[in-house]
Scaffold this motif. Structure first.
Motif, PDB file in Angstrom:
ATOM      1  N   THR A 261      -7.112  -0.033 -11.714  1.00 60.24           N
ATOM      2  CA  THR A 261      -6.576   1.314 -11.519  1.00 60.24           C
ATOM      3  C   THR A 261      -5.072   1.232 -11.311  1.00 60.24           C
ATOM      4  O   THR A 261      -4.515   0.140 -11.091  1.00 60.24           O
TER       5      THR A 261
ATOM      6  N   ILE B 248      -0.268  -2.311  -6.300  1.00 61.36           N
ATOM      7  CA  ILE B 248      -0.312  -3.254  -5.182  1.00 61.36           C
ATOM      8  C   ILE B 248      -0.055  -4.670  -5.676  1.00 61.36           C
ATOM      9  O   ILE B 248       0.764  -5.402  -5.117  1.00 61.36           O
TER      10      ILE B 248
ATOM     11  N   THR C  20      -0.888  -0.032 -16.266  1.00 59.32           N
ATOM     12  CA  THR C  20      -1.977  -0.633 -15.494  1.00 59.32           C
ATOM     13  C   THR C  20      -2.431  -1.937 -16.131  1.00 59.32           C
ATOM     14  O   THR C  20      -2.253  -2.169 -17.327  1.00 59.32           O
TER      15      THR C  20
ATOM     16  N   TYR D 181      -3.507   2.334  -8.715  1.00 60.41           N
ATOM     17  CA  TYR D 181      -3.324   1.938  -7.320  1.00 60.41           C
ATOM     18  C   TYR D 181      -3.367   0.416  -7.162  1.00 60.41           C
ATOM     19  O   TYR D 181      -2.463  -0.189  -6.589  1.00 60.41           O
ATOM     20  N   HIS D 182      -4.402  -0.212  -7.692  1.00 59.55           N
ATOM     21  CA  HIS D 182      -4.548  -1.657  -7.550  1.00 59.55           C
ATOM     22  C   HIS D 182      -3.490  -2.417  -8.358  1.00 59.55           C
ATOM     23  O   HIS D 182      -3.004  -3.469  -7.926  1.00 59.55           O
TER      24      HIS D 182
ATOM     25  N   LYS E 294       2.556   8.204 -12.010  1.00 58.05           N
ATOM     26  CA  LYS E 294       1.182   7.727 -12.176  1.00 58.05           C
ATOM     27  C   LYS E 294       0.800   7.682 -13.653  1.00 58.05           C
ATOM     28  O   LYS E 294       0.170   6.732 -14.118  1.00 58.05           O
TER      29      LYS E 294
ATOM     30  N   VAL F 193       0.840  -1.202   0.000  1.00 54.65           N
ATOM     31  CA  VAL F 193       0.000   0.000   0.000  1.00 54.65           C
ATOM     32  C   VAL F 193       0.876   1.255   0.000  1.00 54.65           C
ATOM     33  O   VAL F 193       0.594   2.219  -0.720  1.00 54.65           O
TER      34      VAL F 193
ATOM     35  N   ALA G  37       2.137   1.683  -3.514  1.00 54.20           N
ATOM     36  CA  ALA G  37       1.093   2.171  -4.415  1.00 54.20           C
ATOM     37  C   ALA G  37       0.794   3.640  -4.163  1.00 54.20           C
ATOM     38  O   ALA G  37       0.598   4.417  -5.107  1.00 54.20           O
ATOM     39  N   LYS G  38       0.768   4.047  -2.907  1.00 51.59           N
ATOM     40  CA  LYS G  38       0.518   5.455  -2.585  1.00 51.59           C
ATOM     41  C   LYS G  38       1.646   6.346  -3.098  1.00 51.59           C
ATOM     42  O   LYS G  38       1.405   7.470  -3.528  1.00 51.59           O
TER      43      LYS G  38
ATOM     44  N   ILE H 107       0.967   6.812  -6.888  1.00 50.17           N
ATOM     45  CA  ILE H 107      -0.135   7.710  -7.254  1.00 50.17           C
ATOM     46  C   ILE H 107       0.073   9.131  -6.756  1.00 50.17           C
ATOM     47  O   ILE H 107      -0.576  10.057  -7.243  1.00 50.17           O
ATOM     48  N   SER H 108       0.997   9.338  -5.813  1.00 46.87           N
ATOM     49  CA  SER H 108       1.248  10.703  -5.345  1.00 46.87           C
ATOM     50  C   SER H 108       2.137  11.484  -6.307  1.00 46.87           C
ATOM     51  O   SER H 108       2.155  12.715  -6.274  1.00 46.87           O
TER      52      SER H 108
END
Length: 96
Positions: free
Chosen positions: A83, A89, A78, A85-86, A73, A60, A63-64, A67-68
């Motif tokens: 997404t 992970i 993908t 994020y997923h 990002k 997590v 992933a954060k 995306i930050s």
């Protein structure tokens, strides 16, 4: 588990999950049920459960971090139907 016909609980986004410390609202087959919250105070996780919990926490965080950063990002590959994020992970957990 008691079934409720109260329209305040039906169709609301807040009509699932733990709303207080006393009860949980669950939806099964379009019907809403009320049950007491499970008491997890005496549950002791195993060493393997703690290890997997730690792995997921690190995934997590990874992933954060992806995306930050807008550049990372935008460039992150993908998975279909997922997404960033997923996907991040899943990629992190598969790399271990």
């Amino acid at each position: 588990m008691a079934r409720t016909n109260n329209h305040l609980f039906d169709g609301l986004k807040v009509s699932r999950g733990k709303n207080t410390k006393d009860f949980v609202l669950k939806t099964r087959g379009g019907k809403t049920f009320v049950s007491k919250c499970p008491d997890m105070s005496k549950v002791v996780p195993s060493a393997l459960q703690l290890e997997y919990k730690n792995r997921f926490m690190l995934a997590v965080e990874y992933a954060k971090s992806i995306i930050s950063d807008p550049v990372q990002k935008a460039n992150y590959k993908t998975r279909p139907g997922s997404t960033v994020y997923h996907s991040a992970i899943k990629d992190y957990l598969e790399s271990l």
